[in-house]
Design a protein around this motif. Structure first.
Motif, PDB file in Angstrom:
ATOM      1  N   VAL A 156       0.868  -1.179   0.000  1.00  0.00           N
ATOM      2  CA  VAL A 156       0.000   0.000   0.000  1.00  0.00           C
ATOM      3  C   VAL A 156       0.900   1.223   0.000  1.00  0.00           C
ATOM      4  CG1 VAL A 156      -1.672   1.340   1.310  1.00  0.00           C
ATOM      5  CG2 VAL A 156      -1.930  -1.131   1.166  1.00  0.00           C
ATOM      6  N   ASN A 157       0.943   1.896  -1.130  1.00  0.00           N
ATOM      7  CA  ASN A 157       1.815   3.072  -1.279  1.00  0.00           C
ATOM      8  C   ASN A 157       3.255   2.759  -0.904  1.00  0.00           C
ATOM      9  OD1 ASN A 157      -0.223   4.844  -2.201  1.00  0.00           O
ATOM     10  ND2 ASN A 157      -0.890   5.246  -0.094  1.00  0.00           N
ATOM     11  N   GLY A 158       3.711   1.582  -1.324  1.00  0.00           N
ATOM     12  CA  GLY A 158       5.092   1.193  -1.094  1.00  0.00           C
ATOM     13  C   GLY A 158       5.376   0.610   0.275  1.00  0.00           C
ATOM     14  N   ILE A 214      -6.953  -2.408  -2.121  1.00  0.00           N
ATOM     15  CA  ILE A 214      -5.698  -1.667  -2.180  1.00  0.00           C
ATOM     16  C   ILE A 214      -5.921  -0.278  -2.779  1.00  0.00           C
ATOM     17  CG2 ILE A 214      -3.400  -1.620  -3.242  1.00  0.00           C
ATOM     18  CD1 ILE A 214      -3.448  -4.716  -3.044  1.00  0.00           C
ATOM     19  N   GLN A 215      -6.783  -0.188  -3.765  1.00  0.00           N
ATOM     20  CA  GLN A 215      -7.062   1.110  -4.377  1.00  0.00           C
ATOM     21  C   GLN A 215      -7.697   2.067  -3.368  1.00  0.00           C
ATOM     22  OE1 GLN A 215      -9.191   0.852  -8.085  1.00  0.00           O
ATOM     23  NE2 GLN A 215      -9.200   3.068  -8.416  1.00  0.00           N
ATOM     24  N   ILE A 216      -8.619   1.566  -2.544  1.00  0.00           N
ATOM     25  CA  ILE A 216      -9.207   2.411  -1.497  1.00  0.00           C
ATOM     26  C   ILE A 216      -8.130   2.873  -0.523  1.00  0.00           C
ATOM     27  CG2 ILE A 216     -10.797   2.455   0.468  1.00  0.00           C
ATOM     28  CD1 ILE A 216     -12.496   0.370  -1.027  1.00  0.00           C
ATOM     29  N   ALA A 217      -7.289   1.916  -0.079  1.00  0.00           N
ATOM     30  CA  ALA A 217      -6.240   2.246   0.891  1.00  0.00           C
ATOM     31  C   ALA A 217      -5.281   3.289   0.353  1.00  0.00           C
ATOM     32  CB  ALA A 217      -5.490   0.978   1.281  1.00  0.00           C
ATOM     33  N   GLU A 218      -4.879   3.153  -0.904  1.00  0.00           N
ATOM     34  CA  GLU A 218      -3.904   4.077  -1.471  1.00  0.00           C
ATOM     35  C   GLU A 218      -4.506   5.448  -1.742  1.00  0.00           C
ATOM     36  OE1 GLU A 218      -0.619   1.182  -3.525  1.00  0.00           O
ATOM     37  OE2 GLU A 218      -2.229   1.950  -4.826  1.00  0.00           O
ATOM     38  N   GLN A 261      -5.111  -4.665   6.276  1.00  0.00           N
ATOM     39  CA  GLN A 261      -4.635  -3.987   7.490  1.00  0.00           C
ATOM     40  C   GLN A 261      -3.211  -3.496   7.275  1.00  0.00           C
ATOM     41  OE1 GLN A 261      -3.483  -6.082  11.369  1.00  0.00           O
ATOM     42  NE2 GLN A 261      -5.472  -5.238  11.936  1.00  0.00           N
ATOM     43  N   TRP A 262      -2.945  -2.269   7.714  1.00  0.00           N
ATOM     44  CA  TRP A 262      -1.603  -1.720   7.613  1.00  0.00           C
ATOM     45  C   TRP A 262      -1.417  -0.654   8.689  1.00  0.00           C
ATOM     46  CZ3 TRP A 262      -5.708  -0.024   4.951  1.00  0.00           C
ATOM     47  CH2 TRP A 262      -5.883   1.339   4.721  1.00  0.00           C
ATOM     48  N   GLU A 263      -0.171  -0.216   8.870  1.00  0.00           N
ATOM     49  CA  GLU A 263       0.153   0.754   9.905  1.00  0.00           C
ATOM     50  C   GLU A 263       0.567   2.078   9.293  1.00  0.00           C
ATOM     51  OE1 GLU A 263       2.831  -0.426  12.970  1.00  0.00           O
ATOM     52  OE2 GLU A 263       2.041  -2.468  13.104  1.00  0.00           O
ATOM     53  N   THR A 264       0.184   3.160   9.986  1.00  0.00           N
ATOM     54  CA  THR A 264       0.735   4.476   9.702  1.00  0.00           C
ATOM     55  C   THR A 264       1.561   4.879  10.921  1.00  0.00           C
ATOM     56  OG1 THR A 264      -1.175   5.644  10.631  1.00  0.00           O
ATOM     57  CG2 THR A 264      -1.275   5.040   8.287  1.00  0.00           C
TER      58      THR A 264
END
Length: 357
Positions: free
Chosen positions: A312-314, A350-354, A330-333
């Motif tokens: 997601v965005n690299g 993935i498109q929504i997340a990015e 699921q991912w972290e910022t």
């Protein structure tokens, strides 16, 4: 889900054995009356709950010591898994303490008052369970020093309250489950055992008072209802939050923002705020969740599930396939754990997340 399963099994076991045989024609009201008579004789219980969950060849073992006493007192202490050992929850019926030794943090909150006229509709609950299940008695067996009935519980429909066949060992004395085995399509297996189960041992009220350890951080919650998220407008949430709330600029065609909720109170250690965005079309819903932490983030909630690592965005993210075909990404910022769930394919997730900004 686990609490719902145990409640269903508890009610079903009581119903079956108080009636002697489902086919004898006792009404749900009669069964409920007999159930309440039996439970009225139980003042306190103690047990060690041992659970093994196997999913996709991953095994997780949990062990919790639990005691309960009427009216409304309880205490649980976690022994396994190791990373959760010592977590303690105590309630004296009026106040609840939740202690996490890993963070040396105690959350203290008042419990809501239960109305005097509150009664569970046992008749409706038991009637519903009996209507959606086939229950058969395999025989009797000793488990952990207690005589038990052994049941097979089979849901009549795939969308019943519990969704899979179960084998249940029921205590002959108290008619409560002492062991439960459940398997779903060779992918998910759960075995729950209630070891060293005892009733009416005269547990002291002192067991349900918690002494806060010296030096522990104390978080006080003034009102139990503060734990529930509040529906708010998106602009209101952005103004209320001390964090940067991200919003997707892309959602699949036909979806629109239905509602949003915000909470700045949590019993989860380290959680400062949470935001959930609900997007819907005519038939489906997408949930976008942002959990903001003050310090170390806990990303182990899905550790029993096998995920696919995606980008997601690299940055690395985990994509999970849930039951029923639902996907979760699921991912972290820097400050938060982000997740998106819904009946979408991986590319759309993935498109929504990015697109979140």
């Amino acid at each position: 889900m686990k609490c719902k399963i145990l409640l269903v099994l508890f009610l079903m076991c009581i119903a079956l054995f108080n009636s002697g045989c489902i086919g004898e024609g006792l009404t749900a009201d009669q069964i409920a009356e007999k159930m309440e008579e039996k439970q009225a004789n139980i003042e306190d219980t103690s047990t060690t709950v041992h659970m093994i969950v196997t999913m996709d060849d991953e095994v997780r073992e949990t062990e919790i010591k639990m005691i309960q006493k009427n009216p409304g007192m309880s205490k649980s202490v976690v022994f396994m898994p190791e990373e959760m050992a010592g977590q303690t929850t105590v309630s004296n019926g009026e106040t609840m303490w939740i202690y996490d030794p890993a963070t040396d943090q105690v959350t203290v909150m008042p419990l809501p008052e239960t109305p005097d006229d509150f009664e569970m509709d046992y008749a409706a609950a038991i009637g519903s369970i009996l209507n959606e299940s086939d229950v058969s008695l395999l025989g009797t067996e000793e488990f952990d020093g207690r005589d038990t009935f052994v049941l097979i519980v089979v849901p009549k429909e795939d969308d019943s309250s519990f969704g899979s066949d179960m084998k249940v060992w029921v205590d002959e004395e108290t008619w409560t489950p002492l062991k439960i085995e459940m398997e779903i399509e060779d992918e998910y297996n759960m075995v729950v055992e209630y070891r060293d189960f005892e009733v009416n041992t005269g547990i002291s009220d002192d067991e349900f008072e918690f002494e806060i350890p010296d030096g522990a951080e104390v978080i006080e919650i003034d009102d139990f209802e503060d734990l529930f998220p509040v529906d708010m407008g998106l602009d209101e949430i952005k103004q209320a939050s001390e964090f940067e709330v991200l919003v997707p600029s892309y959602v699949p065609e036909g979806y629109g923002l239905d509602s949003a909720s915000y909470s700045q109170t949590s019993i989860v250690s380290g959680v400062k705020e949470s935001v959930t965005l609900f997007y819907s079309n005519e038939d489906e819903m997408i949930l976008v969740s942002e959990t903001f932490y003050d310090g170390e983030k806990d990303s182990n909630s899905l550790s029993m599930m096998e995920g696919e690592t995606v980008s997601v965005n690299g940055e690395e993210a985990e994509l999970y396939t849930m039951y029923g075909g639902t996907m979760m990404l699921q991912w972290e910022t820097e400050d938060a754990i982000m997740s998106i769930s819904g009946s979408l394919d991986a590319d759309e997730m993935i498109q929504i997340a990015e697109s979140m900004e």
